[in-house]
Motif scaffolding. Structure first.
Motif, PDB file in Angstrom:
ATOM      1  N   HIS A 124      34.152  37.704  40.305  1.00 47.18           N
ATOM      2  CA  HIS A 124      32.695  37.570  40.346  1.00 47.18           C
ATOM      3  C   HIS A 124      32.197  36.385  39.535  1.00 47.18           C
ATOM      4  O   HIS A 124      31.020  36.028  39.626  1.00 47.18           O
ATOM      5  CB  HIS A 124      32.037  38.851  39.809  1.00 47.18           C
ATOM      6  CG  HIS A 124      32.396  39.159  38.388  1.00 47.18           C
ATOM      7  ND1 HIS A 124      33.632  39.666  38.022  1.00 47.18           N
ATOM      8  CD2 HIS A 124      31.696  39.019  37.232  1.00 47.18           C
ATOM      9  CE1 HIS A 124      33.668  39.830  36.706  1.00 47.18           C
ATOM     10  NE2 HIS A 124      32.514  39.432  36.209  1.00 47.18           N
ATOM     11  N   ASP A 125      33.078  35.770  38.735  1.00 46.43           N
ATOM     12  CA  ASP A 125      32.632  34.677  37.871  1.00 46.43           C
ATOM     13  C   ASP A 125      33.567  33.461  37.903  1.00 46.43           C
ATOM     14  O   ASP A 125      33.421  32.547  37.092  1.00 46.43           O
ATOM     15  CB  ASP A 125      32.476  35.167  36.432  1.00 46.43           C
ATOM     16  CG  ASP A 125      33.764  35.771  35.861  1.00 46.43           C
ATOM     17  OD1 ASP A 125      34.819  35.661  36.532  1.00 46.43           O
ATOM     18  OD2 ASP A 125      33.706  36.363  34.775  1.00 46.43           O
ATOM     19  N   GLY A 126      34.526  33.458  38.823  1.00 46.33           N
ATOM     20  CA  GLY A 126      35.403  32.302  38.945  1.00 46.33           C
ATOM     21  C   GLY A 126      36.625  32.336  38.053  1.00 46.33           C
ATOM     22  O   GLY A 126      37.476  31.437  38.137  1.00 46.33           O
ATOM     23  N   ARG A 127      36.752  33.361  37.205  1.00 45.44           N
ATOM     24  CA  ARG A 127      37.913  33.466  36.328  1.00 45.44           C
ATOM     25  C   ARG A 127      39.019  34.263  37.013  1.00 45.44           C
ATOM     26  O   ARG A 127      38.784  34.967  37.993  1.00 45.44           O
ATOM     27  CB  ARG A 127      37.521  34.115  34.995  1.00 45.44           C
ATOM     28  CG  ARG A 127      36.511  33.294  34.205  1.00 45.44           C
ATOM     29  CD  ARG A 127      36.250  33.867  32.822  1.00 45.44           C
ATOM     30  NE  ARG A 127      35.573  35.166  32.876  1.00 45.44           N
ATOM     31  CZ  ARG A 127      35.269  35.892  31.789  1.00 45.44           C
ATOM     32  NH1 ARG A 127      35.615  35.456  30.588  1.00 45.44           N
ATOM     33  NH2 ARG A 127      34.639  37.045  31.918  1.00 45.44           N
ATOM     34  N   LEU A 128      40.240  34.159  36.487  1.00 45.71           N
ATOM     35  CA  LEU A 128      41.384  34.876  37.038  1.00 45.71           C
ATOM     36  C   LEU A 128      41.594  36.148  36.223  1.00 45.71           C
ATOM     37  O   LEU A 128      41.672  36.102  34.990  1.00 45.71           O
ATOM     38  CB  LEU A 128      42.637  34.012  36.983  1.00 45.71           C
ATOM     39  CG  LEU A 128      43.902  34.615  37.603  1.00 45.71           C
ATOM     40  CD1 LEU A 128      43.759  34.711  39.129  1.00 45.71           C
ATOM     41  CD2 LEU A 128      45.135  33.791  37.242  1.00 45.71           C
ATOM     42  N   TYR A 129      41.715  37.284  36.927  1.00 42.24           N
ATOM     43  CA  TYR A 129      41.826  38.574  36.251  1.00 42.24           C
ATOM     44  C   TYR A 129      43.225  39.172  36.386  1.00 42.24           C
ATOM     45  O   TYR A 129      44.047  38.712  37.192  1.00 42.24           O
ATOM     46  CB  TYR A 129      40.768  39.544  36.803  1.00 42.24           C
ATOM     47  CG  TYR A 129      39.387  39.225  36.277  1.00 42.24           C
ATOM     48  CD1 TYR A 129      38.891  39.863  35.149  1.00 42.24           C
ATOM     49  CD2 TYR A 129      38.587  38.251  36.885  1.00 42.24           C
ATOM     50  CE1 TYR A 129      37.636  39.556  34.646  1.00 42.24           C
ATOM     51  CE2 TYR A 129      37.336  37.941  36.390  1.00 42.24           C
ATOM     52  CZ  TYR A 129      36.862  38.599  35.271  1.00 42.24           C
ATOM     53  OH  TYR A 129      35.625  38.290  34.760  1.00 42.24           O
ATOM     54  N   LYS A 130      43.473  40.178  35.621  1.00 43.80           N
ATOM     55  CA  LYS A 130      44.764  40.868  35.558  1.00 43.80           C
ATOM     56  C   LYS A 130      45.186  41.367  36.939  1.00 43.80           C
ATOM     57  O   LYS A 130      44.377  41.898  37.696  1.00 43.80           O
ATOM     58  CB  LYS A 130      44.640  42.043  34.586  1.00 43.80           C
ATOM     59  CG  LYS A 130      45.925  42.796  34.295  1.00 43.80           C
ATOM     60  CD  LYS A 130      45.649  43.873  33.254  1.00 43.80           C
ATOM     61  CE  LYS A 130      46.906  44.639  32.886  1.00 43.80           C
ATOM     62  NZ  LYS A 130      46.627  45.660  31.838  1.00 43.80           N
ATOM     63  N   GLY A 131      46.458  41.203  37.266  1.00 41.14           N
ATOM     64  CA  GLY A 131      46.956  41.611  38.568  1.00 41.14           C
ATOM     65  C   GLY A 131      47.385  43.067  38.599  1.00 41.14           C
ATOM     66  O   GLY A 131      47.881  43.612  37.608  1.00 41.14           O
ATOM     67  N   LYS A 132      47.223  43.690  39.752  1.00 42.28           N
ATOM     68  CA  LYS A 132      47.707  45.050  39.958  1.00 42.28           C
ATOM     69  C   LYS A 132      49.156  44.996  40.423  1.00 42.28           C
ATOM     70  O   LYS A 132      49.584  44.045  41.074  1.00 42.28           O
ATOM     71  CB  LYS A 132      46.830  45.767  40.987  1.00 42.28           C
ATOM     72  CG  LYS A 132      45.393  45.940  40.497  1.00 42.28           C
ATOM     73  CD  LYS A 132      44.577  46.795  41.455  1.00 42.28           C
ATOM     74  CE  LYS A 132      43.176  47.042  40.902  1.00 42.28           C
ATOM     75  NZ  LYS A 132      42.382  47.916  41.792  1.00 42.28           N
ATOM     76  N   VAL A 133      49.908  46.065  40.120  1.00 41.36           N
ATOM     77  CA  VAL A 133      51.361  46.005  40.286  1.00 41.36           C
ATOM     78  C   VAL A 133      51.843  46.250  41.718  1.00 41.36           C
ATOM     79  O   VAL A 133      53.042  46.180  41.981  1.00 41.36           O
ATOM     80  CB  VAL A 133      52.071  46.999  39.336  1.00 41.36           C
ATOM     81  CG1 VAL A 133      51.746  46.677  37.886  1.00 41.36           C
ATOM     82  CG2 VAL A 133      51.701  48.441  39.671  1.00 41.36           C
TER      83      VAL A 133
END
Length: 241
Positions: A124-133
């Motif tokens: 939602h803000d252009g950043r990279l978030y934690k991945g799901k396994v």
């Protein structure tokens, strides 16, 4: 058949005209055989841009909401996703996660390319978030390589909430295939799944050069203040009495 009509005649040329995509590292995508392409997810356009530039057909696991939207827009969205060969996935609950993995493994079993966004939803803000396994589970069970991919510029072209994209160039960058054969048979171990997923996310981060947030995107979205609550903080109601 209609997939290739969209790719080469109806949608692909239009996407190339609007976004003028610059493609880097396309040789990292195998010409044959099953593989997972794991990318960041910045824009609604991502679903269509990658299939438009890849030489091979790719199938994405797409959220079920794209297939059930109301009105004309909802029907058109569902039509495009089905025509592009995308698979609807219910993301609610553990059983939904297992169903998504089964669908993904089915694509890989046929020797095809599977596209997945490990973040689970658009940033939602252009950043990279934690991945799901889930991506790690599929990679280990199927014994296939994972090709990291970075979409660059699509957030600026069509951020969440924007219906029509801006005309601007974007870059689609593929990294070297990641081999996780050293973890074969270890897909039941949570620590292994997290390590594999984090390695994939680090490869995406290196390609995209985004800011990384060690939090799931869905959680971060839920914590964002709504327009109403933000307004209430700016203009609090006067106390009664």
């Amino acid at each position: 058949m209609f997939y290739y009509l969209l790719k080469y005649v109806l949608l692909g040329p239009l996407l190339r005209l609007v976004f003028r995509p610059r493609i880097e590292g396309l040789d990292h995508v195998p010409a044959t055989g099953p593989a997972i392409i794991a990318g960041n997810h910045l824009s609604f356009s991502d679903h269509f841009l990658m299939p438009a530039i890849l030489k091979r057909r790719i199938t994405f696991l797409a959220k079920a909401e794209y297939f059930t939207g109301p009105g004309v827009k909802g029907r058109l969205t569902a039509f495009f996703f089905r025509s592009a060969g995308q698979i609807p996935v219910d993301r609610s609950g553990k059983e939904a996660g297992r169903a998504a993995i089964r669908e993904g493994l089915g694509v890989l079993d046929k020797g095809e390319l599977l596209g997945i966004y490990p973040e689970g939803t658009r940033s939602h803000d252009g950043r990279l978030y934690k991945g799901k396994v889930g991506v790690a589970v599929m990679a280990l069970r199927a014994g296939v390589p994972v090709i990291p991919c970075a979409m660059i510029g699509t957030f600026e072209a069509q951020p969440p909430g924007r219906t029509l994209p801006r005309v601007r160039p974007v870059t689609i960058r593929f990294g070297e295939p990641l081999d996780f054969s050293r973890f074969a048979g270890m897909e039941q171990q949570k620590a292994v799944l997290r390590a594999v997923t984090d390695e994939i996310m680090y490869a995406i981060l290196t390609l995209s050069e985004q800011e990384y947030v060690d939090q799931y995107a869905a959680v971060a979205k839920a914590e964002q203040p709504t327009e109403k609550s933000a307004k209430e903080r700016r203009f609090p109601k006067a106390p009664l009495g």
